[in-house]
Every structure is written in structure tokens, then in C-alpha cells.
Enzyme design. Sequence first.
Site, PDB file in Angstrom:
ATOM      1  N   SER A  83      39.564  30.539  15.434  1.00  0.00           N
ATOM      2  CA  SER A  83      38.316  30.234  14.737  1.00  0.00           C
ATOM      3  C   SER A  83      37.414  29.692  15.754  1.00  0.00           C
ATOM      4  O   SER A  83      37.720  29.083  16.694  1.00  0.00           O
ATOM      5  CB  SER A  83      38.676  29.100  13.670  1.00  0.00           C
ATOM      6  OG  SER A  83      37.524  28.519  13.130  1.00  0.00           O
ATOM      7  N   TYR A  85      43.445  21.308  11.259  1.00  0.00           N
ATOM      8  CA  TYR A  85      43.097  22.757  11.212  1.00  0.00           C
ATOM      9  C   TYR A  85      42.661  23.088  12.731  1.00  0.00           C
ATOM     10  O   TYR A  85      43.086  24.132  13.277  1.00  0.00           O
ATOM     11  CB  TYR A  85      42.124  23.008  10.020  1.00  0.00           C
ATOM     12  CG  TYR A  85      41.720  24.467  10.066  1.00  0.00           C
ATOM     13  CD1 TYR A  85      42.258  25.602   9.380  1.00  0.00           C
ATOM     14  CD2 TYR A  85      40.470  24.961  10.630  1.00  0.00           C
ATOM     15  CE1 TYR A  85      42.011  26.809   9.508  1.00  0.00           C
ATOM     16  CE2 TYR A  85      39.988  25.985  10.654  1.00  0.00           C
ATOM     17  CZ  TYR A  85      40.691  27.324  10.138  1.00  0.00           C
ATOM     18  OH  TYR A  85      40.270  28.501  10.022  1.00  0.00           O
TER      19      TYR A  85
HETATM   20  P1  NAD Z   1      41.590  33.487   2.870  1.00  0.00           P
HETATM   21  O1  NAD Z   1      42.037  32.453   1.878  1.00  0.00           O
HETATM   22  O2  NAD Z   1      41.253  34.775   1.980  1.00  0.00           O
HETATM   23  O3  NAD Z   1      42.993  34.085   3.556  1.00  0.00           O
HETATM   24  C1  NAD Z   1      43.847  33.027   3.938  1.00  0.00           C
HETATM   25  C2  NAD Z   1      45.205  33.702   3.529  1.00  0.00           C
HETATM   26  O4  NAD Z   1      46.274  33.095   4.021  1.00  0.00           O
HETATM   27  C3  NAD Z   1      45.411  33.558   2.254  1.00  0.00           C
HETATM   28  O5  NAD Z   1      45.226  34.707   1.182  1.00  0.00           O
HETATM   29  C4  NAD Z   1      46.982  33.463   1.822  1.00  0.00           C
HETATM   30  O6  NAD Z   1      47.575  34.858   1.484  1.00  0.00           O
HETATM   31  C5  NAD Z   1      47.674  33.161   3.554  1.00  0.00           C
HETATM   32  N1  NAD Z   1      48.207  31.771   3.537  1.00  0.00           N
HETATM   33  C6  NAD Z   1      47.757  30.888   3.455  1.00  0.00           C
HETATM   34  N2  NAD Z   1      49.028  29.731   3.425  1.00  0.00           N
HETATM   35  C7  NAD Z   1      50.107  30.610   3.460  1.00  0.00           C
HETATM   36  C8  NAD Z   1      51.376  30.503   3.473  1.00  0.00           C
HETATM   37  N3  NAD Z   1      51.989  29.325   3.478  1.00  0.00           N
HETATM   38  N4  NAD Z   1      52.328  31.664   3.444  1.00  0.00           N
HETATM   39  C9  NAD Z   1      51.847  32.853   3.523  1.00  0.00           C
HETATM   40  N5  NAD Z   1      50.518  33.145   3.575  1.00  0.00           N
HETATM   41  C10 NAD Z   1      49.544  32.158   3.480  1.00  0.00           C
HETATM   42  O7  NAD Z   1      40.852  32.970   3.807  1.00  0.00           O
HETATM   43  P2  NAD Z   1      40.216  33.518   5.113  1.00  0.00           P
HETATM   44  O8  NAD Z   1      39.002  32.776   5.433  1.00  0.00           O
HETATM   45  O9  NAD Z   1      40.146  35.337   5.085  1.00  0.00           O
HETATM   46  O10 NAD Z   1      41.300  33.306   6.321  1.00  0.00           O
HETATM   47  C11 NAD Z   1      42.010  34.237   6.986  1.00  0.00           C
HETATM   48  C12 NAD Z   1      42.144  33.509   8.296  1.00  0.00           C
HETATM   49  O11 NAD Z   1      40.824  33.414   8.983  1.00  0.00           O
HETATM   50  C13 NAD Z   1      42.813  32.245   8.674  1.00  0.00           C
HETATM   51  O12 NAD Z   1      43.766  32.275   9.455  1.00  0.00           O
HETATM   52  C14 NAD Z   1      41.359  31.344   8.569  1.00  0.00           C
HETATM   53  O13 NAD Z   1      41.785  30.155   9.432  1.00  0.00           O
HETATM   54  C15 NAD Z   1      40.913  32.426   9.610  1.00  0.00           C
HETATM   55  N6  NAD Z   1      39.192  31.752   9.550  1.00  0.00           N
HETATM   56  C16 NAD Z   1      38.599  31.944   8.665  1.00  0.00           C
HETATM   57  C17 NAD Z   1      37.040  31.471   8.755  1.00  0.00           C
HETATM   58  C18 NAD Z   1      36.375  31.339   7.498  1.00  0.00           C
HETATM   59  O14 NAD Z   1      35.239  31.048   7.590  1.00  0.00           O
HETATM   60  N7  NAD Z   1      36.603  31.871   6.527  1.00  0.00           N
HETATM   61  C19 NAD Z   1      36.502  31.153   9.947  1.00  0.00           C
HETATM   62  C20 NAD Z   1      37.486  30.930  11.187  1.00  0.00           C
HETATM   63  C21 NAD Z   1      38.842  31.708  10.941  1.00  0.00           C
END
Ligand code: NAD
Length: 313
Positions: free
Chosen positions: A205, A218
Site C-alpha cells: 500500500s 495496518y
Molecule cells: P476488500 O475488502 O474488497 O478486500 C480485502 C479482502 O481481504 C476481503 O474481501 C476478504 O476476503 C479478505 N480478508 C480480510 N481478512 C481476511 C481473513 N482473516 N481471512 C481471509 N480473508 C480475509 O478491500 P481491497 O481494498 O480490495 O483490499 C485488497 C488489498 O488491497 C488489501 O491487502 C488492502 O490492504 C490493499 N490495499 C487497498 C487499498 C484501498 O484503498 N482499497 C489501498 C492500498 C492497499
Amino acid sequence: MARTTPSKTSPQTSSTSTDQLTFQNPVTRFPNITPPRQDQPEPGLDQELIPQTDRGQGSYRGTGRLEGRRALITGADSGIGAAIAIAFAREGADVALSYLPDEEEDAQEIRAFVEEAGRRAFLFPGDLSDAQFCDSLISDAVEALGGLDALVNNAGRQIAVEDIADVTDEQWRNTFDTNIRAIFRLSKAAIPHLPPGSTIVNSTSVQAYKPSPHLVDYAATKAAIDNFTKSLAQQLAETGIRVNAVAPGPIWTPLQVSDGQPKEALPQFGKDTPIGRAGQPTELAPAYVFLTSPESSYVIGEVLHVNGGTPIT
Ligand code: NAD
Ligand code: MG
């Protein structure tokens, strides 16, 4: 040099010759959203998000870049992981989808998109903070897919807490177990199955580089993922397994409304980027496809920033 605006009579500008998918203004390609304040219990569902996200379901076009690949994607039910699953399937890969049991509705929708693309989808609900589940997920995915050559460690949890005094030991442990220990466990269990040419792509991230004050646990896990990517990449380089990462900026996903952001911050989400808007999950998919495809064979231990222009030094 400024781009000259062709005259209306120029053949290049006729509506039939300008491909609306290959030539687009990135500023206006997606709406500049102002999400209303909203709340969902963790982990949140794409189906209940306002406004809905774009995971490429109506737009991603594959060109056979992952033909015959066998990929395991964690957090594949929603947000960025869902966009990756749709893109991988349309690029020719079969996919195993990992997600939490509460996310079955979202996962079934992504399964349908994968199957519509003519590829096989296998669903593995379970909790990645559980060490045994990580091990069985790898062996189950290998069995279902008939092998494994792409691992996308994308699952993550993000809970905003203003004051460190309110960050419990349980939250700290859970965030680390889910975001980084699971990546260690999944990678370790997967490596013996991965033939040369395989890839691991981790979701880190912008928070690894520019941590927000309300995301102490985080942001620390994301910095750890960044670092882990670079050490493991060197360790595995000579085996023909490439390890890289993607560092998204503010992307509109269910993570943000299930306490990922302070509620009052939601309407302004992503507007402070140079491009001026939040990203959509589908804008991440090409980065994961690139790092997984053999075309990126000399890209190892790299972090690709997909963040709307925020400089990372
Ligand atoms: P999202 O909520 O759609 O996806 C995150 C997924 O993580 C969930 O759908 C869930 O299935 C999974 N998850 C969480 N806890 C879990 C557990 N204990 N066991 C199994 N699965 C679990 O959100 P997203 O934003 O698409 O996140 C995807 C990745 O991108 C994450 O690693 C997040 O940190 C990273 N990210 C997101 C952003 C943003 O702005 N959305 C920015 C930087 C990084
Ligand atoms: Mg989800």
C-alpha cells in the site's frame, strides 16, 4: 509537446476509428465519487457499497497473457482481488478464490464472471489468520487447479483507530496475522509446488511509505509486506520464481466502509491525490497481470505504485 487537437474532419477522430477503450482521459475515465457516510460490519460486501465499484466486469479485455495459468488469489471476492480474478480469467487463467465465509455472496458473483470467461473457478472460504487454514488452502488449491503457478497475496484488513491507546493487542495481532503472517505462511507452503516461471504478487500500500496517523498497525504491516517482497524476491530469483508487489493508493472498496476510514473522511476519499479522484479496483488489475505474465521476466522484487500520482521516493 502539447498534443494537437485534430480537426473534426480528420479521419483519426471519427467515432468509428477512435477506440473508446484504448484512448481515454484518465481523469474522467471513472467518476469522481463522493461516497456518503456509511457503515458495514467487517469484512464488508461489494454488493452493499454506495456507490458500486468498477471491477472491470463490463470493460476488462483479455489478450491471452495468462493462458493456461493456475492462480490462487486471496481476498478475491471483492474490491481489488475481484478485479484481479476477472482480469486473470479473461487473460486465460483458472483461479482459486480465497475469502471469508461471510463474503459468499460477493464470491459467487466473481465465480460467475470467471466461468463466463470460460475458465474454472474454485471457491475456498476460510480465515487466513488461522495457520492451519493457510496450509490447507495451498494444498486444496493445488489439487483443484491441478498445480499452481501464480499466487496473489491480496487479502488484508484495515481498521482505523485515532488513538494508539485504543489499539488493542487483539487488533494488533489480528492485523499482523491477516496481513503479513498469512503471506509468510502461504508463500512458504506454496513454494514447493511452484515451477520455474511462477509468480508471487503481494498487495502492499501507499501506507507503507506515507503512513496515516490513524492506521498504525495496518501501515506497519504494509511496510513489512514491502520489505518481505524484496528479500524473498532475491532468495527465489535463481529458482525462476519471481516475487513482486503492487502498492495501491486510495481505491474505492468495501475495506473503506468497514472501519477502514474514519466515517467523516469517506466523502473526501481519494480527492487529495494528484489525479483528484479515488481509484476503481479495475485500475489495479493490469499491474497484477503484468507482474504475473512472463513478459515481466526481468522485473523482480519490484513494487508497482498505482496511486493516482502520489510520488514515492
Ligand atoms: P476488500 O475488502 O474488497 O478486500 C480485502 C479482502 O481481504 C476481503 O474481501 C476478504 O476476503 C479478505 N480478508 C480480510 N481478512 C481476511 C481473513 N482473516 N481471512 C481471509 N480473508 C480475509 O478491500 P481491497 O481494498 O480490495 O483490499 C485488497 C488489498 O488491497 C488489501 O491487502 C488492502 O490492504 C490493499 N490495499 C487497498 C487499498 C484501498 O484503498 N482499497 C489501498 C492500498 C492497499
Ligand atoms: Mg470482500
